[in-house]
Write a protein that holds these residues in place. Structure first.
Motif, PDB file in Angstrom:
ATOM      1  N   THR A  69       4.375  24.709   3.766  1.00 43.70           N
ATOM      2  CA  THR A  69       3.600  25.372   2.725  1.00 43.70           C
ATOM      3  C   THR A  69       3.344  24.400   1.577  1.00 43.70           C
ATOM      4  O   THR A  69       4.035  23.390   1.434  1.00 43.70           O
ATOM      5  N   GLU A  70       2.345  24.733   0.774  1.00 43.62           N
ATOM      6  CA  GLU A  70       2.061  23.953  -0.427  1.00 43.62           C
ATOM      7  C   GLU A  70       1.310  24.837  -1.408  1.00 43.62           C
ATOM      8  O   GLU A  70       0.839  25.928  -1.061  1.00 43.62           O
ATOM      9  N   SER A  71       1.198  24.388  -2.651  1.00 40.73           N
ATOM     10  CA  SER A  71       0.438  25.135  -3.649  1.00 40.73           C
ATOM     11  C   SER A  71      -1.032  25.175  -3.261  1.00 40.73           C
ATOM     12  O   SER A  71      -1.559  24.230  -2.676  1.00 40.73           O
ATOM     13  N   ARG A  72      -1.694  26.278  -3.622  1.00 34.47           N
ATOM     14  CA  ARG A  72      -3.098  26.444  -3.243  1.00 34.47           C
ATOM     15  C   ARG A  72      -3.958  25.309  -3.785  1.00 34.47           C
ATOM     16  O   ARG A  72      -4.782  24.739  -3.072  1.00 34.47           O
ATOM     17  N   TYR A  73      -3.799  24.975  -5.063  1.00 30.99           N
ATOM     18  CA  TYR A  73      -4.575  23.890  -5.664  1.00 30.99           C
ATOM     19  C   TYR A  73      -3.647  22.969  -6.452  1.00 30.99           C
ATOM     20  O   TYR A  73      -2.744  23.438  -7.148  1.00 30.99           O
ATOM     21  N   THR A  74      -3.861  21.675  -6.356  1.00 29.72           N
ATOM     22  CA  THR A  74      -3.151  20.701  -7.183  1.00 29.72           C
ATOM     23  C   THR A  74      -4.143  19.671  -7.715  1.00 29.72           C
ATOM     24  O   THR A  74      -5.207  19.456  -7.132  1.00 29.72           O
ATOM     25  N   CYS A  75      -3.775  19.044  -8.800  1.00 28.21           N
ATOM     26  CA  CYS A  75      -4.622  18.028  -9.430  1.00 28.21           C
ATOM     27  C   CYS A  75      -3.857  16.707  -9.430  1.00 28.21           C
ATOM     28  O   CYS A  75      -2.801  16.596 -10.055  1.00 28.21           O
ATOM     29  N   ASN A  76      -4.383  15.714  -8.727  1.00 29.93           N
ATOM     30  CA  ASN A  76      -3.752  14.397  -8.644  1.00 29.93           C
ATOM     31  C   ASN A  76      -4.845  13.339  -8.703  1.00 29.93           C
ATOM     32  O   ASN A  76      -5.545  13.120  -7.709  1.00 29.93           O
ATOM     33  N   GLY A  77      -5.005  12.700  -9.848  1.00 32.10           N
ATOM     34  CA  GLY A  77      -6.081  11.720  -9.939  1.00 32.10           C
ATOM     35  C   GLY A  77      -6.149  11.052 -11.295  1.00 32.10           C
ATOM     36  O   GLY A  77      -5.274  11.222 -12.147  1.00 32.10           O
ATOM     37  N   VAL A  78      -7.226  10.304 -11.490  1.00 32.67           N
ATOM     38  CA  VAL A  78      -7.413   9.486 -12.684  1.00 32.67           C
ATOM     39  C   VAL A  78      -8.734   9.848 -13.356  1.00 32.67           C
ATOM     40  O   VAL A  78      -9.762  10.002 -12.689  1.00 32.67           O
TER      41      VAL A  78
END
Length: 370
Positions: free
Chosen positions: A303-312
């Motif tokens: 499982t994982e979170s529905r949305y994640t933010c990983n970036g620049v």
């Protein structure tokens, strides 16, 4: 601005049509509040008052932003003018060389200082020399005091250390790198790099390490960076406060990959963000979106979170571009209505008001598409 309905979605369900309103307005003679969602049951109309321009669906999410290439954020560069980088979530990032020098017997030691982000980060972890990784565990100290690489391809050769990596998270109180200060007269204790995350490195070339540096001559030095800590209004609520009441209180600020929280941080940040007042943000909508992003979903292998933010984000890009990037990580929309910014993530929100045929004031019409 005049009251309008920004339709986030218009879709047939049997004989009914559901309309999710992002900014509120007037529909079928009913006055709706901000963020209202309206379910029109039975044989329902989508009249002229309902069909708002698609352009007002969001202030920012008009075009899907172009994904940054690896080169744009993972390339080590020699330049005096490079974009300010903001890191949200966890990502692989490099940056400009801010100092380079040689020292030691026969200039056997090469030193680099590389800036990674223009703000304090949560952690700097694995380091990549091109595609060769030096894991966090292979560096004997995770702070400025040490940094010898003790294992792997760049571990000791012939009993001597050949690579040192000192990590600086960019705190407001950090000291200058002691290795650099003790080696170069023009690198002084004043070179603290406050609020700049960076690494300082030493590579040693000798008889034992010659084969290593001949085999691996890295051009790009990259790091896995865990980015900014952001305000979470849900922690404020847990302390019996209103959401958004204490956005500067460190007790409610922590590392997160939640896109809704990252967007809120960008909106209120006055250094590199939009710089709007905290009272200009609909924090209840931020909480709803953040909860929706955190919902656990099943994926292959777990499982994982529905949305994640990983970036620049880049300081040379417009606020529109940067906000659009964050919105794209949660399929979101952002609107400005009645003096506040209202966020909607790409999640289902239950209707808050129901209308039927008794609420209609004109003939029925049907529109199946925009």
């Amino acid at each position: 601005m005049p009251p309008v309905i920004a339709a986030a979605g218009l879709f047939l369900q049997g004989v009914g049509i559901a309309v999710a309103s992002a900014v509120g307005g007037l529909a079928a003679g009913a006055s709706l509040g901000i963020g209202a969602a309206v379910a029109l049951g039975g044989a329902v109309v989508a009249g002229a008052a309902l069909v708002a321009s698609k352009a007002v669906n969001s202030l920012f999410a008009v075009d899907m932003p172009q994904v940054d290439s690896d080169a744009s954020r993972q390339r080590t560069v020699k330049s005096t003018t490079e974009p300010f980088k903001t890191v949200y979530g966890e990502t692989l990032v490099s940056g400009p060389i801010t100092y380079i020098g040689m020292a030691g017997t026969d200039n056997a030691d090469l030193y680099h200082v590389i800036a990674l982000a223009g703000h304090e980060v949560t952690d700097i972890r694995d380091v990549y020399f091109d595609n060769k990784v030096i894991t966090n565990a292979q560096i004997n100290s995770q702070n400025e005091a040490g940094g010898n690489v003790i294992a792997g391809d760049f571990g000791p050769k012939g009993g001597s250390t050949i690579c040192v990596i000192n990590k600086h998270r960019g705190t407001a109180t950090q000291a200058a790198d002691s290795m650099m200060v003790s080696t170069f007269s023009d690198y002084t204790s004043a070179h603290q790099g406050k609020n700049v995350a960076y690494i300082a490195m030493k590579w040693t070339l000798n008889e034992d390490s010659g084969q290593t540096w001949e085999q691996f001559a890295p051009a790009d030095i990259k790091c896995i960076v865990k980015g900014r800590k952001v305000y979470d209004p849900r922690l404020d609520v847990a302390a019996d406060n209103e959401p958004g009441a204490n956005p500067a209180n460190t007790a409610y600020i922590e590392y997160s990959t939640n896109p809704a929280l990252c967007l809120a941080d960008y909106l209120i940040n006055s250094e590199f963000g939009l710089g709007v007042g905290a009272d200009k943000v609909d924090w209840a909508a931020i909480v709803t979106a953040a909860d929706g992003c955190d919902v656990s979903v099943v994926v292959p292998g777990g499982t994982e979170s529905r949305y994640t933010c990983n970036g620049v984000l880049f300081g040379t890009d417009s606020h529109r571009t940067n906000i659009n990037k964050i919105l794209s990580s949660m399929n979101g929309t952002l609107v400005y209505s009645n003096g506040v910014y209202i966020l909607r993530a790409g999640i289902y929100e239950a209707p808050t008001q129901s209308l039927n045929e008794d609420d209609l004031i004109s003939a029925i019409g049907i529109k199946t598409s925009f």
